[in-house]
Design a protein around this motif. Structure first.
Motif, mmCIF file in Angstrom:
data_model
loop_
_atom_site.group_PDB
_atom_site.id
_atom_site.type_symbol
_atom_site.label_atom_id
_atom_site.label_comp_id
_atom_site.label_asym_id
_atom_site.label_seq_id
_atom_site.Cartn_x
_atom_site.Cartn_y
_atom_site.Cartn_z
ATOM 1 N N ALA A 260 0.828 -1.203 0.000
ATOM 2 C CA ALA A 260 0.000 0.000 0.000
ATOM 3 C C ALA A 260 0.866 1.258 0.000
ATOM 4 C CB ALA A 260 -0.935 -0.006 1.206
ATOM 5 N N ASP A 263 2.388 2.089 -3.287
ATOM 6 C CA ASP A 263 1.394 2.583 -4.227
ATOM 7 C C ASP A 263 1.154 4.075 -4.058
ATOM 8 O OD1 ASP A 263 -0.385 2.297 -6.322
ATOM 9 O OD2 ASP A 263 -2.086 1.842 -5.033
ATOM 10 N N PRO A 278 -2.028 6.520 -5.319
ATOM 11 C CA PRO A 278 -2.700 5.229 -5.102
ATOM 12 C C PRO A 278 -3.557 4.828 -6.303
ATOM 13 C CG PRO A 278 -3.032 6.722 -3.231
ATOM 14 C CD PRO A 278 -2.459 7.536 -4.339
ATOM 15 N N TRP A 321 -5.943 -2.778 -1.553
ATOM 16 C CA TRP A 321 -4.631 -2.783 -0.894
ATOM 17 C C TRP A 321 -4.662 -1.959 0.382
ATOM 18 C CZ3 TRP A 321 -0.956 -1.768 -5.702
ATOM 19 C CH2 TRP A 321 -0.957 -2.913 -6.517
ATOM 20 N N ILE A 322 -5.325 -0.821 0.341
ATOM 21 C CA ILE A 322 -5.373 0.032 1.534
ATOM 22 C C ILE A 322 -6.256 -0.599 2.606
ATOM 23 C CG2 ILE A 322 -6.124 2.273 2.401
ATOM 24 C CD1 ILE A 322 -5.217 3.437 -0.312
ATOM 25 N N THR A 545 -2.844 8.033 2.055
ATOM 26 C CA THR A 545 -3.680 7.122 1.268
ATOM 27 C C THR A 545 -4.731 7.843 0.430
ATOM 28 O OG1 THR A 545 -5.133 6.806 3.194
ATOM 29 C CG2 THR A 545 -3.367 5.189 2.844
#
Length: 559
Positions: A260, A263, A278, A321-322, A545
């Motif tokens: 994560a 990304d 992301p 992913w997060i 994020t």
């Protein structure tokens, strides 16, 4: 090769003759080439009979390029030992197809490919390729990546196929039997208001955690509910519980958070054409991402299998992913108190490819890289950067991938806990420089780092990008953070022992980072107060994020 019950078969299945207009350097020969025409070898014993009970039939296909003497491979078993390898003698032939079969018991295996030229098997010197097929399903397939050495993991009868990923009751795949299969003798003149006798034109291929009645049309924004988020949380916990080895579990969980992070760390607010961020994409061939395409996100990897089976129809990779990283952080935090649900937003769109992503990942050599990534490109603060770096407390560095070997925490057990120990260890241990004069498995240069403890003890690591949050190691990295520790020489390095790494002064541009680290220690150390770290990490994680994202939405109760 040692004899074994299931002997590997490798024989020539087809040979492609070179066109007359292709001219190449002479192929190194071992004297076994036939005169003229297609050349072939049958170097390994064939395997007769069927696979035993509980075994699966595994096929390996290798098509060589124009420089086959550069190609080597090994098939490693769950215990890391070589089951079989190639070439068995001499070298392979140019542009030739080889096929082999092996019977494998349940477990995780690794196909380790090597290319002495560092350009991989495709496509600079011919269209070479390799593929592993397990019971009719392709689990490993080559790409056009450049590498000296690269590992591809796959599972045989993986636990996720049974108990690890309990799927919800599947929706009815066909029309219910109560519906008539043929037109009634006296068909109605108008369509019946009842459901159609055929399935919907594009049925959902696999049930979602809360199955939708219709598939999500392509191009529309997906819907992310609290139910989906909670199911991901439970599935990640189950996957972790299925890994008995503590070091392997630590590597897996830390790898999810790293996935994560890699990304979002490629975001550049200054790039208006391709800012990245992301987007569910990373450069699998770049050394900065080593370990991710081998162990975390690959065909056959646990996390990838979970996504494809349960969530590909309802979530982008980036959102998944997060959410998965959030689950890891929650379940490894002390008393599960660091629940990041309220920071989660969904709606990120995946990129099909991301050329140039790898060079944006920081090379762990100095805080210049930290500043460039977190402050200059992402627009964060030194406090945010220090908090995010605290995630290193989870997981480990692997010599086979990044090249920086060891855990940031004191032991494998403690590397399974997401807490402030990363910051405490900066002050409590005597960190000495360690030179890494080799290349990683992906061919990249390995940054020098710092280690502590006796060479025969548990491997430990701190990167220059870690220690520079507190110490001034910019001008002189050949220093030791403590000369004497507990009455003993902690440096074990006569050159570094004479130079102690100075702490950042209040006039230093990174002084904010040092003050943030001290605050995240939670008072006089040691203590059990993780609240300052958790609070700062929550704030920094929310920023990181969602960086560069627009039109993100909070979790929904229902779609």
């Amino acid at each position: 090769m040692a004899s074994r019950a299931s002997r590997f078969l490798l024989l020539l299945a087809a040979a492609a003759a070179l066109p007359d207009n292709l001219h190449h350097p002479p192929t190194p020969s071992d004297g076994n080439d036939t005169d003229g025409g297609d050349r072939q070898r049958d170097d390994l014993q064939t395997r007769s009979g069927q696979c035993g009970a509980g075994e699966s039939r595994c096929f390996i296909e290798l098509i060589t390029d124009r420089y086959p003497w550069e190609t080597k491979w090994r098939l490693l078993g769950p215990d890391g030992r070589t089951i079989t390898s190639g070439p068995p003698r001499g070298n392979y032939e140019r542009e030739t197809r080889y096929v082999g079969v092996e019977c494998l018991a349940p477990g995780q295996y690794t196909l380790r490919m090597e290319d002495l030229g560092g350009d991989g098997i495709c496509c600079n010197c011919g269209d070479g390729s390799f593929k592993v097929t397990l019971d009719g399903t392709t689990v490993v397939e080559s790409d056009d990546a450049n590498y000296y050495q690269k590992g591809y993991k796959f599972d045989v009868d993986p636990p996720v196929a049974q108990a690890l990923l309990p799927l919800p009751p599947p929706p009815t795949p066909r029309p219910t039997r109560r519906q008539t299969r043929r037109p009634t003798p006296r068909p109605s003149r108008r369509p019946s208001p009842r459901p159609s006798r055929r399935p919907s034109p594009r049925p959902t291929p696999r049930p979602t955690p809360r199955p939708s009645r219709r598939p999500t049309p392509q191009g529309q924004v997906r819907c992310f509910t609290t139910s989906i988020y909670d199911q991901i949380d439970r599935d990640i916990q189950r996957l972790a519980s299925s890994i008995p080895d503590i070091a392997e579990r630590s590597h897996f969980l830390g790898g999810i958070v790293r996935l994560a992070a890699h990304d979002y760390m490629d975001f550049d607010r200054r790039d208006r054409v391709n800012p990245m961020g992301p987007d569910g994409c990373f450069d699998a061939a770049h050394p900065g991402n080593a370990g991710l395409p081998e162990d975390i996100w690959c065909d056959g990897c646990r996390l990838t299998t979970l996504y494809k089976r349960n969530y590909a129809e309802v979530s982008s990779r980036a959102d998944f992913w997060i959410a998965a990283a959030n689950a890891v952080i929650k379940h490894t935090s002390v008393d599960n108190v660091l629940d990041l649900r309220d920071t989660f937003r969904w709606g990120r769109k995946d990129a099909r490819s991301c050329p140039g992503q790898g060079p944006r990942i920081p090379f762990p050599s100095s805080c210049d890289d930290v500043k460039e990534v977190f402050l200059d490109r992402m627009g964060l603060t030194w406090t945010d950067a220090a908090a995010l770096m605290g995630a290193h407390t989870l997981g480990r560095g692997d010599r086979d991938f990044s090249g920086n070997d060891g855990t940031w925490a004191r032991s494998d057990e403690e590397s399974l806990v997401f807490d402030k120990e990363y910051f405490g260890e900066m002050f409590l241990q005597s960190w000495r420089p360690r030179a890494n004069n080799f290349r990683s498995s992906s061919g990249g240069r390995v940054a020098d780092d710092f280690t502590t403890g006796r060479p025969s003890g548990h491997p430990r690591v701190m990167l220059a990008t870690d220690l520079c949050l507190v110490f001034d190691v910019d001008e002189d990295s050949e220093c030791c953070t403590h000369g004497m520790l507990d009455g003993e020489d902690g440096c074990l390095n006569s050159s570094a022992a004479s130079r102690r790494c100075p702490m950042l002064s209040r006039f230093h541009s990174r002084y904010e980072a040092r003050e943030a680290v001290i605050e995240m220690l939670g008072g006089s150390y040691p203590n059990d107060n993780n609240a300052p770290f958790y609070d700062k990490f929550r704030t920094a994680w929310r920023k990181a994020t969602t960086v560069g994202q627009e039109d993100l939405s909070p979790l929904l109760d229902s779609c």
